[in-house]
Every structure is written in structure tokens, then in C-alpha cells.
Scaffold this motif. Structure first.
Motif, PDB file in Angstrom:
ATOM      1  N   SER A 119       7.034   0.869   2.471  1.00 45.66           N
ATOM      2  CA  SER A 119       6.763  -0.388   3.178  1.00 45.66           C
ATOM      3  C   SER A 119       5.721  -1.202   2.420  1.00 45.66           C
ATOM      4  CB  SER A 119       6.263  -0.123   4.603  1.00 45.66           C
ATOM      5  OG  SER A 119       4.943   0.397   4.591  1.00 45.66           O
ATOM      6  N   TRP A 120       5.828  -2.515   2.539  1.00 48.57           N
ATOM      7  CA  TRP A 120       4.855  -3.407   1.905  1.00 48.57           C
ATOM      8  C   TRP A 120       3.474  -3.227   2.525  1.00 48.57           C
ATOM      9  CZ3 TRP A 120       6.573  -5.577  -2.400  1.00 48.57           C
ATOM     10  CH2 TRP A 120       7.948  -5.807  -2.535  1.00 48.57           C
ATOM     11  N   GLU A 121       3.406  -3.012   3.832  1.00 52.06           N
ATOM     12  CA  GLU A 121       2.122  -2.915   4.517  1.00 52.06           C
ATOM     13  C   GLU A 121       1.339  -1.681   4.104  1.00 52.06           C
ATOM     14  OE1 GLU A 121       4.993  -3.585   5.940  1.00 52.06           O
ATOM     15  OE2 GLU A 121       4.676  -5.674   6.554  1.00 52.06           O
ATOM     16  N   ASN A 122       2.028  -0.594   3.787  1.00 52.08           N
ATOM     17  CA  ASN A 122       1.345   0.657   3.495  1.00 52.08           C
ATOM     18  C   ASN A 122       1.233   0.973   2.010  1.00 52.08           C
ATOM     19  OD1 ASN A 122       0.793   1.644   6.193  1.00 52.08           O
ATOM     20  ND2 ASN A 122       3.001   1.884   6.409  1.00 52.08           N
ATOM     21  N   GLU A 123       2.223   0.563   1.210  1.00 52.12           N
ATOM     22  CA  GLU A 123       2.200   0.870  -0.223  1.00 52.12           C
ATOM     23  C   GLU A 123       2.044  -0.360  -1.103  1.00 52.12           C
ATOM     24  OE1 GLU A 123       4.210   4.609  -1.796  1.00 52.12           O
ATOM     25  OE2 GLU A 123       5.788   3.650  -0.615  1.00 52.12           O
ATOM     26  N   GLY A 124       2.344  -1.536  -0.551  1.00 51.14           N
ATOM     27  CA  GLY A 124       2.207  -2.756  -1.333  1.00 51.14           C
ATOM     28  C   GLY A 124       3.364  -3.034  -2.260  1.00 51.14           C
ATOM     29  N   GLY A 125       4.340  -2.113  -2.315  1.00 49.99           N
ATOM     30  CA  GLY A 125       5.483  -2.295  -3.188  1.00 49.99           C
ATOM     31  C   GLY A 125       6.216  -0.982  -3.388  1.00 49.99           C
ATOM     32  N   GLY A 126       7.283  -1.026  -4.173  1.00 50.31           N
ATOM     33  CA  GLY A 126       8.093   0.148  -4.437  1.00 50.31           C
ATOM     34  C   GLY A 126       7.691   0.831  -5.735  1.00 50.31           C
ATOM     35  N   PRO A 127       8.662   1.238  -6.569  1.00 43.49           N
ATOM     36  CA  PRO A 127       8.326   1.958  -7.801  1.00 43.49           C
ATOM     37  C   PRO A 127       7.500   1.136  -8.784  1.00 43.49           C
ATOM     38  CG  PRO A 127      10.659   1.374  -7.759  1.00 43.49           C
ATOM     39  CD  PRO A 127      10.119   1.132  -6.384  1.00 43.49           C
ATOM     40  N   THR A 128       7.538  -0.183  -8.675  1.00 49.34           N
ATOM     41  CA  THR A 128       6.670  -1.017  -9.519  1.00 49.34           C
ATOM     42  C   THR A 128       5.212  -0.723  -9.213  1.00 49.34           C
ATOM     43  OG1 THR A 128       8.360  -2.736  -9.283  1.00 49.34           O
ATOM     44  CG2 THR A 128       6.269  -3.374 -10.303  1.00 49.34           C
TER      45      THR A 128
END
Length: 365
Positions: free
Chosen positions: A172-181
Motif C-alpha cells: 500500500s502507498w500509505e504503509n510502504e510508499g510504493g512497490g518494488p521501486t
């Protein structure tokens, strides 16, 4: 230079905390691990028992009130990184923060401002910078022994199944700020930037191909650098044959590394251009080591810097370059425009997904 003994604590006792505890232990008398912190108190106690840590706490606030510490290792899920680092700075305690150091450029700016007000520092864990081969590559490149950098490729192609993303804070954007990037390829392209220097412009795509996430599971970018080099960067969590690859093509040689989660000197190769055999001999002259690029090397460098009264690596300024690239990648991918360094659209400085990923209006695959 006199070596101090640093009182340290680990906040967040999940999987990566073990690597930090091992690095502290490997430092010998340079550090003592005096406390473990986790909102799950039983897990903190179990971690403390496993690693011989004398005290455990349920919060960083409790730790800072009751223990005198010099360095706090922040190993929590990403959404807490910036907040906990700010608490450390306010208490005059240096924070060594797992990647990513923040979820947005706005949070990075908060950290920079807070560090200016504090006697302490924030350093980001980018351990791949500290392997001996990477240090050698930067030294030879800076000395001009390889000629001009022309082309680079950087690929982090990993595999994470749906069960991996069932952990509530993942994807999730809220918890990780992004995916594999943001959470996987960041180590590889941070190493790329440490070698090639400042990037100038990004053209990118990002896609959600297979995983049930809010974030991308694949991204690709074409990047130009201030020194004229160009590079391609791929980040994936849908690749069954996992690999981490970096290749640098200089005028006088190609320098490559292929590994997965950490490299030794044996994972690197140097292919000289015709007539440039001396490059390979100079590369091997230093001798190979079996040391894996990992937390041990970075932690030793952190202690060296603190002993000298210097900001520990990787500094907020260094990490900001990497984080701004991530924001630029997402901005380019989601707007279809090229994005230059220093010209990130405002909405992408506040959140890495800006006004929302293109797929956010439809259900996950």
C-alpha cells in the motif's frame, strides 16, 4: 582517532532486525546492544533473549526516557521510519534507518530540517554501497582509470507471491510508499547512483501486472546523468528467476555484478576493452574478499564517522538523491512526461503516487 563504545538499541524486532543484531555483535567492543523495542512486547522479549539484550520496551518513547543510547536502529515497517527518526533527533540520538528512510520527499525535508536542529544524525541503510568491490569501482572511476561512463543497466528482478503481500502493511502507498521501486530495487539503483553520481532526467513506466496490491509490481526507467551516462533501471516482484544485476560500460572496460541479496568480490567481473588489459590487472591487484555486502560493513563505517565527529553514511543528502529519483519515476510513469531532477511535480513530493496510480480506480488483479 579514538574508538568509542556505542550504546545501541533496535526498534522493530521483525525479520531484518536480526541482520542489525548480527552487525552490532560483529562490531565487537565498538557497540553494545542494550535494548530491543517492539509494540509486540512478547516479540521484543523473545528477541532480547535470543540476542542477549538486557532490556526490552514497548515503545521508542519508553526507551529514550529510561535508557541512555547513542544509536537507534529503526527496523519497523516503512510508514514509521521518519516519525521514529524525528523522535531520535529530538532526543539527540543518531538514527540508522532501514530503507526507505521516509515515504515522501516532504518527509525527507522534515528530517533534513530536524537534523539541522539536532546534534545527532540520520543515516539510511544502503549496505550495498559498502562492499569492497563497489568501493574499488568508485575509486577507479573517480581516478579516471576506466574512462568515461557511457552506459549502465540495473535490474532487480525478484519474486514475491500473493502470500507475501497478505501482511497488512505491504503493498500500500500509505504503509510502504510504493512497490518494488521503493522497497526492493532501491538498494540496487542506490548503488548505481553512488557510482555514476547525480541523475538528470527520468522517463518511466510502472504497472501492476499480477499482485493484489495498491502499488506497482513492475517499473522501468530510462535515466540520464550529469556526466553524460545513460542507464536503464528495472524493478520487479513478478520474476520467477530472481536476480540482481548491475552493469557499467566505461570507455575502457565493462564492470558487472550479479547476485541476489548480497555480493562478494567473486560476483564481480571486469571485461577490458581491446588494448586495455591493464584495467583488469589493476582491478585484481587489491585482492578478492569473501565479505558479503551487508550491514556489517555499513555499521563499521557509521562508527568510524561518529568517532571522527562526522555525519554517518548514508547521509540524508545522499538518500535524498535516491528518494527524489523514486518520486521522479512515479511522476513520469503516472503523467507520461519526462521529469528532471529538482522539478518534481508538487503532488509527487507529498505522496509517491501523486494524485493516484492509473489503476487505482479499478480493482486489484
Amino acid at each position: 582517532m579514538t574508538q568509542r563504545t556505542y550504546r545501541t538499541a533496535i526498534v522493530g524486532t521483525g525479520g531484518i532486525a536480526g541482520a542489525h543484531a548480527r552487525a552490532v555483535r560483529a562490531a565487537g567492543d565498538r557497540a553494545h546492544l542494550v535494548a530491543a523495542v517492539d509494540v509486540d512486547v512478547d516479540r521484543a522479549r523473545a528477541f532480547a533473549a535470543e540476542w542477549g539484550v538486557p532490556r526490552s520496551f514497548a515503545s521508542l518513547g519508553e526507551l529514550l526516557l529510561e535508557e541512555e543510547v547513542d544509536v537507534v536502529h529503526v527496523c519497523t515497517p516503512p510508514r514509521l521510519h521518519a516519525r521514529l527518526a524525528l523522535d531520535c533527533l529530538a532526543a539527540g540520538v543518531t538514527a540508522l534507518v532501514e530503507k526507505p528512510p521516509a515515504l515522501s520527499l516532504a518527509e525527507m525535508d522534515e528530517l533534513v530540517a530536524a537534523e539541522r536542529r539536532s546534534a545527532a544524525h540520520v543515516a539510511t541503510v544502503f549496505q550495498h554501497r559498502f562492499g569492497s568491490a563497489a568501493v574499488r569501482l568508485r575509486r577507479m572511476a573517480a581516478a579516471g582509470e576506466l574512462g568515461r561512463p557511457l552506459l549502465a543497466t540495473c535490474a532487480t528482478q525478484w519474486y514475491r507471491d500473493d502470500a507475501y503481500f497478505a501482511v497488512p502493511w505491504r503493498g500500500s502507498w500509505e504503509n510502504e510508499g510504493g512497490g518494488p521501486t521503493m522497497g526492493h530495487g532501491i538498494h540496487q539503483f542506490d548503488l548505481l547512483f553512488s557510482v555514476l553520481g547525480p541523475w538528470r532526467e527520468v522517463t518511466a513506466v510502472a504497472a501492476r501486472q499480477a499482485r493484489p496490491t495498491q502499488t506497482e509490481d513492475v517499473s522501468m526507467a530510462l535515466v540520464t546523468f550529469d556526466n553524460g551516462a545513460v542507464a536503464s533501471i528495472v524493478n520487479s516482484v513478478v520474476s520467477p528467476r530472481e536476480t540482481s544485476v548491475l552493469r557499467f560500460d566505461y570507455e575502457r572496460a565493462t564492470v558487472e555484478v550479479e547476485h541476489l541479496y548480497g555480493y562478494t568480490d567473486a560476483d564481480w567481473t571486469v571485461t577490458p576493452a581491446p588494448g586495455q588489459d591493464g584495467v583488469a590487472s589493476r582491478w585484481t591487484a587489491a585482492g578478492a574478499t569473501e565479505t558479503v555486502s551487508g550491514h556489517d560493513g555499513q555499521l563499521a563505517a557509521v562508527y568510524d564517522a561518529l568517532d571522527a565527529g562526522d555525519p554517518p553514511p548514508v547521509t540524508l543528502a545522499d538518500a535524498h538523491r535516491t528518494m527524489e529519483f523514486i518520486a521522479a519515476l512515479y511522476a513520469s510513469a503516472f503523467t507520461g512526461e519526462r521529469v528532471r531532477c529538482g522539478q518534481i511535480p508538487p503532488e509527487f513530493t507529498q505522496r509517491m503516487d501523486g494524485t493516484g496510480a492509473p489503476w487505482s480506480a479499478v480493482s486489484a488483479p
